[in-house]
Design an enzyme around this catalytic site. Structure first.
Site, PDB file in Angstrom:
ATOM      1  N   HIS A  13      60.678  56.980  61.662  1.00 62.03           N
ATOM      2  CA  HIS A  13      59.600  56.968  62.680  1.00 62.03           C
ATOM      3  C   HIS A  13      58.283  57.293  61.983  1.00 62.03           C
ATOM      4  O   HIS A  13      58.031  58.439  61.606  1.00 62.03           O
ATOM      5  CB  HIS A  13      59.880  58.010  63.780  1.00 62.03           C
ATOM      6  N   HIS A  15      53.868  56.296  61.618  1.00 63.51           N
ATOM      7  CA  HIS A  15      52.626  55.593  61.977  1.00 63.51           C
ATOM      8  C   HIS A  15      51.795  55.417  60.709  1.00 63.51           C
ATOM      9  O   HIS A  15      51.490  56.404  60.037  1.00 63.51           O
ATOM     10  CB  HIS A  15      51.807  56.413  62.977  1.00 63.51           C
ATOM     11  N   LYS A  99      60.006  49.479  70.674  1.00 62.99           N
ATOM     12  CA  LYS A  99      59.557  50.830  71.016  1.00 62.99           C
ATOM     13  C   LYS A  99      59.098  50.907  72.459  1.00 62.99           C
ATOM     14  O   LYS A  99      58.236  50.145  72.892  1.00 62.99           O
ATOM     15  CB  LYS A  99      58.416  51.246  70.078  1.00 62.99           C
ATOM     16  N   HIS A 136      59.921  56.907  73.319  1.00 55.97           N
ATOM     17  CA  HIS A 136      59.063  58.081  73.456  1.00 55.97           C
ATOM     18  C   HIS A 136      59.501  58.716  74.778  1.00 55.97           C
ATOM     19  O   HIS A 136      59.152  58.231  75.850  1.00 55.97           O
ATOM     20  CB  HIS A 136      57.581  57.704  73.482  1.00 55.97           C
ATOM     21  N   HIS A 174      61.568  61.708  67.957  1.00 55.99           N
ATOM     22  CA  HIS A 174      60.897  63.006  67.784  1.00 55.99           C
ATOM     23  C   HIS A 174      61.261  64.015  68.870  1.00 55.99           C
ATOM     24  O   HIS A 174      60.410  64.438  69.638  1.00 55.99           O
ATOM     25  CB  HIS A 174      59.368  62.837  67.675  1.00 55.99           C
ATOM     26  N   ASP A 247      57.377  61.023  62.254  1.00 57.04           N
ATOM     27  CA  ASP A 247      56.288  60.835  63.217  1.00 57.04           C
ATOM     28  C   ASP A 247      54.945  61.216  62.598  1.00 57.04           C
ATOM     29  O   ASP A 247      54.039  61.674  63.295  1.00 57.04           O
ATOM     30  CB  ASP A 247      56.543  61.615  64.508  1.00 57.04           C
ATOM     31  N   ALA A 263      46.254  63.257  69.610  1.00 59.28           N
ATOM     32  CA  ALA A 263      47.561  63.837  69.292  1.00 59.28           C
ATOM     33  C   ALA A 263      48.109  63.198  68.036  1.00 59.28           C
ATOM     34  O   ALA A 263      48.081  61.977  67.894  1.00 59.28           O
ATOM     35  CB  ALA A 263      48.516  63.600  70.451  1.00 59.28           C
TER      36      ALA A 263
HETATM   37  C1  NCD Z   1      51.350  59.419  67.723  1.00 60.89           C
HETATM   38  C2  NCD Z   1      50.111  58.628  67.244  1.00 60.89           C
HETATM   39  O1  NCD Z   1      49.090  59.266  66.945  1.00 60.89           O
HETATM   40  O2  NCD Z   1      50.197  57.408  67.135  1.00 60.89           O
HETATM   41  N1  NCD Z   1      50.923  60.741  68.069  1.00 60.89           N
HETATM   42  C3  NCD Z   1      51.706  61.847  68.143  1.00 60.89           C
HETATM   43  O3  NCD Z   1      51.228  62.891  68.576  1.00 60.89           O
HETATM   44  N2  NCD Z   1      52.966  61.831  67.743  1.00 60.89           N
HETATM   45  C4  NCD Z   1      51.990  58.707  68.845  1.00 60.89           C
HETATM   46  C5  NCD Z   1      53.348  59.249  69.209  1.00 60.89           C
HETATM   47  O4  NCD Z   1      54.327  59.087  68.468  1.00 60.89           O
HETATM   48  O5  NCD Z   1      53.446  59.888  70.264  1.00 60.89           O
HETATM   49 ZN    ZN Z   2      55.219  58.551  66.872  1.00 61.73          ZN
END
Ligand code: NCD
Ligand code: ZN
Length: 345
Positions: A13, A15, A99, A136, A174, A247, A263
């Site tokens: 997982h 980004h 997702k 999620h 997560h 994450d 976030a």
């Molecule tokens: C993630 C993001 O910034 O893309 N943020 C997070 O707080 N984990 C999105 C997500 O996985 O919720």
């Molecule tokens: Zn995420």
């Protein structure tokens, strides 16, 4: 000097964003991990196979020379996703999952699902072709306390999904609560969960230590100590239903230190060191390899990596600031140190 050699791990997982940000974060992951499941929450989202393939090329272009990192692409589920697109994804060797974001749950989730029944035919198509659903797991109703969103998701949605789709591989992403740890442990074999380093290391006091700490703000929120302990217990238990997913979610410093801060926690830089700390503290270093390198590929029915990495038990300083494509970014534990580092090569 203590060293630990493991099958090369994967991050289930992650980004990595796009553009200049992408170019600066991919090397941190590629140094440690063989593969990563790439989250599709770009703006606009990666909702079609064609978009996923184009995004994959941009990620590969950011992998440093000599590293063989493989991005495993996902599609962003919207109420417009069609069963046809699922069949295209199943025929494409680079798309590994879909997702699910509840609309508005987190960063770039505006195109997510409002009413889960509207995507039922798509979930049926995914079950037919065994394309994993990554969730999620939070409800977003304003009358639900933000710390309870994950538990209510299980109650309202996940328990129903698990009954309706016994053959659909599902990953609760997560996880942050004992409720999720218990539900997944006791659930059917087609249900697994990823666990982040930050949810294993921190409890919710970390968001308020001496003041408001935006760099510990992520979704789902970090929870109470008893939940953190439940996560450590399942992650280090040797159950194949729990595996590594950082994450890691980079946002520029300015976007986090703001009136309405984003976030996401950037943990990719020292990810394996953070997990090693947790497993060492729990007296379970011998189970780190299975959690980081075996259970993920086994669940996705992929071969395990056939090369290795070595972790060295040595203090390493985490920089105060890193570069996110020309903008300063603050990594997890900025300015502190971690007890392990990954050997070069
Ligand atoms: C993630 C993001 O910034 O893309 N943020 C997070 O707080 N984990 C999105 C997500 O996985 O919720
Ligand atoms: Zn995420």
């Amino acid at each position: 000097m203590h060293t630990l050699t493991l099958t090369r791990p994967d991050d289930w997982h992650l980004h990595v964003r796009d553009g200049a940000m992408l170019a600066s974060v991919v090397p941190d992951t590629a140094r440690q991990f063989g593969r990563a499941i790439i989250m599709p929450n770009l703006k606009p989202p990666v909702a079609t196979v064609d978009q996923a393939l184009a995004y994959r090329e941009r990620i590969l272009a950011a992998v440093p020379e000599g590293m063989s990192f493989q991005p495993l692409m996902t599609l962003y589920l919207t109420e417009q996703t069609t069963p046809d697109e699922i069949h295209r994804a199943a025929d494409c060797q680079h798309v590994y999952a879909v997702k699910y974001y509840p609309a508005g749950a987190t960063t770039n989730a505006a195109s997510g699902v409002r009413v889960i029944d509207r995507v039922w035919p798509v979930l049926e198509a995914m079950q037919d072709v065994r394309l994993p659903l990554l969730m999620h797991g939070e409800v977003t109703d304003s009358d639900i306390d933000v710390f309870d969103r994950e538990a209510v998701f299980i109650e309202r949605h996940l328990s129903r999904l698990v009954k309706a789709f016994p053959e659909l591989p599902m990953v609760l992403e997560h996880i942050t609560t004992k409720d999720s740890a218990d539900f997944v442990r006791e659930g059917p074999a087609n249900l697994a969960a990823t666990v982040t380093a930050h949810h294993l290391l921190l409890n919710r006091n970390a968001m308020f230590e001496g003041g408001l700490r935006p760099h510990h703000y992520c979704l789902p929120l970090i929870k109470r100590e008893q939940h953190r302990q439940a996560l450590v217990e399942v992650a280090t238990s040797g159950s194949p239903k729990f595996f590594l997913g950082t994450d890691s979610a980079p946002h520029p410093k300015a976007a986090k230190e703001s009136d309405c801060g984003c976030a996401g926690i950037y943990s990719a830089r020292n990810a394996m060191a953070f997990y090693a700390e947790v497993f060492e503290e729990a007296g379970a270093l011998d189970r780190l390899e299975a959690f980081a390198s075996h259970y993920g590929p086994d669940f996705y029915r992929l071969p395990r990596n056939n090369d290795q990495i070595t972790l060295i038990r040595e203090q390493e300083r985490v920089p105060e600031v890193v570069d996110f494509g020309g903008h300063p970014g603050i990594p997890l534990r900025a300015g502190g140190s971690v007890g392990w580092r990954v050997a070069a090569g």
